[in-house]
Design an enzyme around this catalytic site. Structure first.
Site, short mmCIF file in Angstrom:
data_model
loop_
_atom_site.label_atom_id
_atom_site.label_comp_id
_atom_site.label_asym_id
_atom_site.label_seq_id
_atom_site.Cartn_x
_atom_site.Cartn_y
_atom_site.Cartn_z
N LYS A 1 0.92 -1.23 -0.07
CA LYS A 1 -0.13 -0.04 -0.05
C LYS A 1 0.85 1.01 -0.11
O LYS A 1 1.72 1.25 0.70
CB LYS A 1 -0.92 0.03 1.36
CG LYS A 1 -2.08 -1.17 1.10
CD LYS A 1 -2.71 -0.84 2.39
CE LYS A 1 -3.84 -2.15 2.42
NZ LYS A 1 -5.16 -1.86 2.00
N HIS B 1 -0.57 -8.37 8.88
CA HIS B 1 -0.61 -6.96 8.46
C HIS B 1 -0.21 -6.12 9.80
O HIS B 1 0.38 -5.14 9.44
CB HIS B 1 -1.94 -6.73 7.92
CG HIS B 1 -2.62 -7.32 7.06
ND1 HIS B 1 -1.69 -8.16 5.88
CD2 HIS B 1 -3.70 -7.94 6.64
CE1 HIS B 1 -2.39 -8.61 5.25
NE2 HIS B 1 -3.67 -8.59 5.25
C1 BG6 Z 1 -7.00 -9.92 4.08
C2 BG6 Z 1 -7.75 -10.76 5.23
O1 BG6 Z 1 -5.40 -10.38 4.18
O2 BG6 Z 1 -6.82 -8.74 4.48
C3 BG6 Z 1 -9.13 -10.27 5.09
O3 BG6 Z 1 -7.54 -12.03 4.91
C4 BG6 Z 1 -9.13 -8.67 5.18
O4 BG6 Z 1 -9.85 -10.73 6.07
C5 BG6 Z 1 -8.18 -8.14 4.17
O5 BG6 Z 1 -10.47 -8.19 5.07
C6 BG6 Z 1 -8.21 -6.56 4.41
O6 BG6 Z 1 -7.59 -5.97 3.53
P1 BG6 Z 1 -7.73 -4.40 3.01
O7 BG6 Z 1 -6.53 -4.20 1.97
O8 BG6 Z 1 -9.15 -4.42 2.46
O9 BG6 Z 1 -7.40 -3.61 4.12
#
Ligand code: BG6
Length: 487
Positions: free
Chosen positions: A184, A242
């Site tokens: 990102k 994340h």
């Molecule tokens: C993914 C998860 O890695 O990231 C999901 O498995 C989640 O559950 C998603 O919804 C969120 O990603 P972003 O980019 O929409 O914040």
């Protein structure tokens, strides 16, 4: 430099799980956007591997639909779309054997001078089988690359097992473990913010910072992914990867450069400094929650159990926890990590809460509210500095917190590429900086297990929360710490 000069070398891009949700929503649109913007030239093939028999035309039509809604700012026309679709070959592989991989081998051999990228967009339980069959079929060579989607296992032991097997086929230099948060733009900007601004870096430690709060709130539920999600939950789905990666970028020491191993060495040190939780601290410093029915934007939404079609589940859809990075810089500074599904709103934010000034000269009886640096990652990209400002008027020194805001969109007209665009291009370029090394994952899993093991041991309960709220217990942990809710 002309666009042509910047084009990447020719490649074969093989996607296992090529008809899956991730491939449709992220991989094809990302490749397409880079193609439409001419970063990828004409010399490439996309090989879509499917497991179930299906008519090819509707599949290609679906890919076409996905790529044409990808991004309104991309200037493309039907010719470009048709050109992209013409690069796709679909292969049915029902089971993994030298025989069933032969058609794949044939296609790759037709373009043996292209670099081969194998993208595993399947559950990690089949990674080993795919790897083994690729190796036994002599499809992999020393220039091949493999991209692995998260989650890589569901425990330290399963991670080790899968990793050991994969490294029999691919060396560490050939492996790209994806965490799309690192792709990102705003997450990469964290690095620039920290390491290009003297202003912040000088006060980036426990002397000056009181606590750090990292929130990734989602308003979506588990959707159609209930089968996978119920076996993982918020801790493994979001924190293990994340949120920990965001924590690393906030807490790491300045690397010598952005070269892959320099960056990863520093992130690793942070992960290794995380204080393990124990039976006592999981009780006081973690919260697990699960959503019940509620309303999001005035629309009624079902409960987690209804979403996954079960009567009972012990899986958390919300987790909040307090972590410590036990090293010289961060000793004693809590890092609050929080994530959940079906919350009031979707936003990802990092709040750096600085300490208050030591003495309030305006009113010694009270404390001046602290400065904050708020890094908003999504949906809008924004950086705010909350500072005290005098309220105008003759009534003496009255002050209040005011936000200075830098909105990305106000400063940059450029389109912000999707995370996968940057990551896939980095794979093709051979740049591993934004991908996780095996020792980072090992350290992350080790810490996560100090939570999961103790949750099991003490039978940590699940707190129910209504969908559309800010989470369970009004976001107060049993140790009394509260979350700041920003909007
Ligand atoms: C993914 C998860 O890695 O990231 C999901 O498995 C989640 O559950 C998603 O919804 C969120 O990603 P972003 O980019 O929409 O914040």
């Amino acid at each position: 430099m002309s666009k042509k000069d910047k084009m990447l070398e020719a490649f074969n891009f093989v996607i296992f799980g090529g008809d899956g949700d991730l491939a449709m929503r992220k991989i094809y649109p990302a490749l397409f956007c880079r193609f439409a913007e001419q970063q990828i030239g004409g010399d490439f093939n996309i090989v879509v591997i499917i497991r179930d028999e299906m008519p090819i035309e509707p599949l290609l039509e679906k890919i076409k639909e996905q790529i044409t809604v990808a991004d309104k700012k991309i200037d493309f026309n039907s010719e470009v779309v048709a050109d992209f679709i013409s690069k796709i070959t679909v292969i049915l592989i029902k089971n993994h054997s030298i025989k069933t991989y032969q058609p794949l081998k044939n296609i790759l051999q037709e373009h043996s001078n292209y670099q081969d990228v194998f993208y595993f967009s399947t559950p990690s339980s089949v990674f080993v089988e795919i790897c083994d069959t690729l190796r036994e079929s002599s499809i992999v060579n020393t220039t091949s690359k493999v991209v692995l989607e998260k989650p890589l296992g569901n425990s330290l032991a399963s991670f080790e097992e899968i990793n050991t097997q994969i490294t029999k086929t691919f060396s560490e230099k050939q492996i790209y473990r994806i965490d799309h948060y690192l792709g990102k733009e705003t997450v990469q900007n964290l690095m620039v913010l920290r390491f290009s601004n003297h202003l912040f870096e000088r006060s980036w430690d426990s002397e000056h910072i009181d606590n750090v709060q990292i929130t990734v709130a989602e308003n979506l539920g588990v959707g159609t992914r209930g089968g996978y999600y119920d076996k993982s939950g918020a801790l493994l789905d979001m924190v293990q990867n994340h949120l920990l990666q965001l924590l690393c970028l906030v807490a790491m020491e300045p690397p010598i450069s952005v070269e892959a191993d320099q960056m990863r060495n520093e992130k690793l040190k942070v992960l290794q400094s995380l204080r393990m939780l124990n039976a006592e601290s999981v009780k006081t410093d973690t919260v697990r929650g699960q959503y019940t029915r509620g309303k999001i934007n005035k629309t009624k939404v079902s409960s987690y159990l209804e979403d996954i079609n079960k009567y009972a589940s012990n899986t958390e859809t919300f987790v909040a926890l307090k972590a410590y990075v036990d090293n010289w810089r961060w000793k004693g500074v809590p890092f609050y990590l929080r994530t959940g599904k079906r919350l009031e709103q979707r936003y990802s934010e990092i709040v750096i809460n600085f300490k208050s000034v030591k003495h309030n000269i305006f009113n010694p009886e009270t404390t001046v509210p602290n400065n904050k640096l708020i890094i908003r990652l999504q949906p809008e990209e924004r950086i705010s500095i909350v500072q005290m400002t005098k309220i105008p008027g003759p009534g003496g020194y009255r002050y209040k917190p005011i936000s200075l805001k830098l909105d990305y969109l106000d400063s940059f007209n450029e389109r912000l590429p999707e995370a996968y665009e940057r990551l896939l291009i980095d794979v093709l370029r051979g740049n591993q900086t934004l991908f996780m090394r095996e020792d980072e994952l090992r350290a992350a899993w080790t810490w996560i297990e100090s939570i999961t093991d103790n949750w099991k041991k003490i039978k940590q309960p699940i707190d129910l929360y209504e969908a559309g709220t800010t989470g369970p217990r009004d976001s107060v942990m049993s140790n009394g710490d509260t979350w700041e809710i920003h909007s």
